[in-house]
Design a protein around this motif. Structure first.
Motif, mmCIF file in Angstrom:
data_model
loop_
_atom_site.group_PDB
_atom_site.id
_atom_site.type_symbol
_atom_site.label_atom_id
_atom_site.label_comp_id
_atom_site.label_asym_id
_atom_site.label_seq_id
_atom_site.Cartn_x
_atom_site.Cartn_y
_atom_site.Cartn_z
ATOM 1 N N ALA A 163 0.831 -1.208 0.000
ATOM 2 C CA ALA A 163 0.000 0.000 0.000
ATOM 3 C C ALA A 163 0.864 1.255 0.000
ATOM 4 O O ALA A 163 0.536 2.251 -0.654
ATOM 5 N N GLU A 166 2.133 1.818 -3.421
ATOM 6 C CA GLU A 166 1.070 2.336 -4.289
ATOM 7 C C GLU A 166 0.768 3.792 -3.997
ATOM 8 O O GLU A 166 0.446 4.566 -4.908
ATOM 9 N N ARG A 205 -6.280 1.694 -8.303
ATOM 10 C CA ARG A 205 -5.126 0.971 -7.749
ATOM 11 C C ARG A 205 -4.976 1.243 -6.258
ATOM 12 O O ARG A 205 -4.733 0.319 -5.463
ATOM 13 N N ARG A 208 -7.686 -0.505 -4.274
ATOM 14 C CA ARG A 208 -7.460 -1.951 -4.263
ATOM 15 C C ARG A 208 -6.378 -2.334 -3.269
ATOM 16 O O ARG A 208 -6.537 -3.292 -2.498
ATOM 17 N N GLU A 209 -5.274 -1.586 -3.255
ATOM 18 C CA GLU A 209 -4.204 -1.914 -2.310
ATOM 19 C C GLU A 209 -4.626 -1.649 -0.871
ATOM 20 O O GLU A 209 -4.250 -2.390 0.035
ATOM 21 N N ASP A 211 -7.692 -1.930 0.231
ATOM 22 C CA ASP A 211 -8.577 -3.061 0.561
ATOM 23 C C ASP A 211 -7.751 -4.290 0.928
ATOM 24 O O ASP A 211 -8.070 -5.010 1.888
ATOM 25 N N ASN A 212 -6.681 -4.521 0.192
ATOM 26 C CA ASN A 212 -5.847 -5.700 0.451
ATOM 27 C C ASN A 212 -5.175 -5.620 1.826
ATOM 28 O O ASN A 212 -5.151 -6.606 2.577
ATOM 29 N N VAL A 213 -4.610 -4.467 2.153
ATOM 30 C CA VAL A 213 -3.913 -4.362 3.433
ATOM 31 C C VAL A 213 -4.905 -4.393 4.590
ATOM 32 O O VAL A 213 -4.622 -4.952 5.655
ATOM 33 N N ALA A 215 -7.644 -6.160 4.622
ATOM 34 C CA ALA A 215 -7.968 -7.582 4.778
ATOM 35 C C ALA A 215 -6.847 -8.321 5.511
ATOM 36 O O ALA A 215 -7.109 -9.181 6.373
ATOM 37 N N ARG A 216 -5.588 -8.000 5.208
ATOM 38 C CA ARG A 216 -4.469 -8.668 5.880
ATOM 39 C C ARG A 216 -4.423 -8.295 7.362
ATOM 40 O O ARG A 216 -4.182 -9.162 8.218
ATOM 41 N N ARG A 249 -11.531 1.901 4.465
ATOM 42 C CA ARG A 249 -10.834 2.238 3.225
ATOM 43 C C ARG A 249 -11.100 3.682 2.806
ATOM 44 O O ARG A 249 -10.183 4.425 2.467
#
Length: 461
Positions: A163, A166, A205, A208-209, A211-213, A215-216, A249
């Protein structure tokens, strides 16, 4: 239309069908500054749609504080919401009040101290790479510094590294194109014109990043002591509910764009204004020499950097948000004018801060406006609102001021910066404060006079 509404004077320069749009687009800042000469409430037609500009601190305070619940963010926020989501900057009503309650602890004293330490660390790293006489692309360098420090505050875990990368890639694109993207007619959204392609790809982008972090972090369940951990752990004191991942987010995007933009633009202007004001520069350096010798800048008592604070006040006065809008959610009276539900109201903090009725010689950079005892206290309430006022005042105002003061002190402890060109750089539109375009400055070691730049490359690795 009521008689009082008919009596509202219109700004000069209106043309059929287009209204004041050509005048506003041609020289927007000058147009906004001129409105106070027309009246305390001025009609400006954007196309055929009237917008009522309030120009006095008393009426701006009416909108932001006294009758704040009679207004929402308006159609500009509707447009921006489609681009950035429903964070604090664009949400309204109960959602906005709930989010302020949840997010406020993230900007407390401990967070401010940690962020200030990060700002000092990155400022030292930046300035250690400079060489005497080097020409520095200062606006780009300061933006990178601020983004690095904010990224550290948001994601301290290695899980956040994608993230952070990005952010470095996408934020410059978002900050450059956000205003253009927001003011374009919605009908142009599907067209593959360059600004749409660049902005939409960068924003997608970044979301999305994030959202990914998120979730982690949620899967790991650990507290990393950073902003994301605080947002995920926050619970509403009234309902006990947490934020949804989508809301987290949206808040991260809002904080990232708003904080990075405001802080980096203000710092860039601060170095430029000091670079062409020798007496102010001398006094700031004297204060820093005495104060920073006592220890790290981020741990200093603010009273030891009083003149540095006055410099920042003056920068935030001169370089402020040009345009904010509100929409009446019910019929409301404003300065004797009866506005119907749905009426659009606007104000310019930039123009307010340059109003000669409030600030003598308003275009002059003069930190003594704030350093002189009692001078600031003589201003009417609402005359100085760089971070807004009322229930929408920026939660990170102290966070930003502290970080900016630390960067100024850290850089000034080693360097003086002199502009390559004495004239002010062009102001370019941005999400918040207009940015200086292509601000190039010469790095001069403390104790030396500015001289012609050497042939060193700009910002060498």
């Amino acid at each position: 239309m009521s008689d009082t509404l008919r009596s509202v004077p219109a700004a000069p320069g209106r043309v059929p069908l287009l209204g004041h749009t050509p005048a506003l687009c041609r020289r927007p800042l000058r147009f906004l500054e001129s409105l106070h000469t027309v009246g305390d409430i001025v009609r400006v037609d954007l196309g055929v749609r009237p917008v009522y500009f309030v120009t006095s601190p008393q009426l701006i305070r009416e909108v932001l504080v006294i009758q704040a619940r009679c207004f929402d963010r308006g159609r500009h926020a509707d447009r921006v919401r489609q681009l950035f989501g429903n964070g604090l900057a664009t949400s309204d009503g109960e959602l906005h009040r709930r989010q302020r309650r949840l997010i406020r602890p993230a900007f407390g004293r401990a967070a401010r101290t940690g962020h200030a330490a990060a700002m000092e660390r990155h400022a030292r790293a930046l300035t250690e790479a400079w060489r005497p006489g080097q020409v520095v692309e200062l606006d780009a360098a300061v933006t990178e510094l601020v983004m690095a420090a904010f990224a550290e505050a948001m994601f301290s875990s290695p899980m956040g590294r994608p993230a952070v990368e990005e952010m470095r890639r996408s934020l410059p694109v978002i900050m450059r194109d956000a205003v253009t993207r927001a003011v374009l007619p919605k009908a142009l959204d599907p067209l593959p014109i360059p600004v749409n392609r660049r902005f939409d790809a960068a924003a997608a982008r970044l979301r999305r990043e994030f959202d990914n972090v998120i979730a982690r972090y949620r899967a790991a369940g650990a507290d990393h002591g950073d902003l994301l951990s605080l947002l995920l752990a926050a619970r509403d004191e009234e309902s006990g509910e947490a934020m949804s991942p989508e809301q987290v987010r949206d808040e991260l995007v809002t904080i990232t764009v708003a904080a990075a933009e405001t802080t980096s633009a203000a710092l860039s202007w601060a170095f430029f204004e000091l670079g062409r004001a020798p007496e102010a520069d001398r006094r700031l350096h004297e204060e820093v020499s005495e104060a920073v010798g006592a220890g790290p800048a981020h741990l200093l008592d603010p009273s030891r950097l009083a003149y540095t604070g006055a410099v920042l006040h003056e920068v935030l006065r001169l370089h402020a948000i040009p345009l904010s809008m509100r929409r009446a959610t019910t019929a409301v009276e404003l300065g004797g004018v009866h506005l119907a539900e749905g009426s659009e109201v606007a104000f310019s903090v930039y123009a307010l801060h340059r109003d000669p009725r409030l600030y003598p010689d308003p275009h002059r950079f003069d930190p003594d406006r704030w350093a002189a005892a009692g001078r600031a206290a003589s201003l009417p309430r609402g005359a100085f609102i760089p971070f807004g006022e009322g229930n929408r005042k920026c939660l990170g105002d102290a966070f930003a001021r502290t970080g900016m003061a630390v960067v100024l002190a850290t850089v000034a402890a080693r360097w003086r910066l002199r502009p390559v060109r004495e004239e002010a750089p062009r102001e370019v539109r941005s999400v918040s404060i207009p940015r200086p375009a292509g601000l190039r400055m010469i790095a001069v070691p403390r104790g030396q006079n500015a001289r012609e730049p050497t042939r060193l490359p700009v910002n060498p690795p």
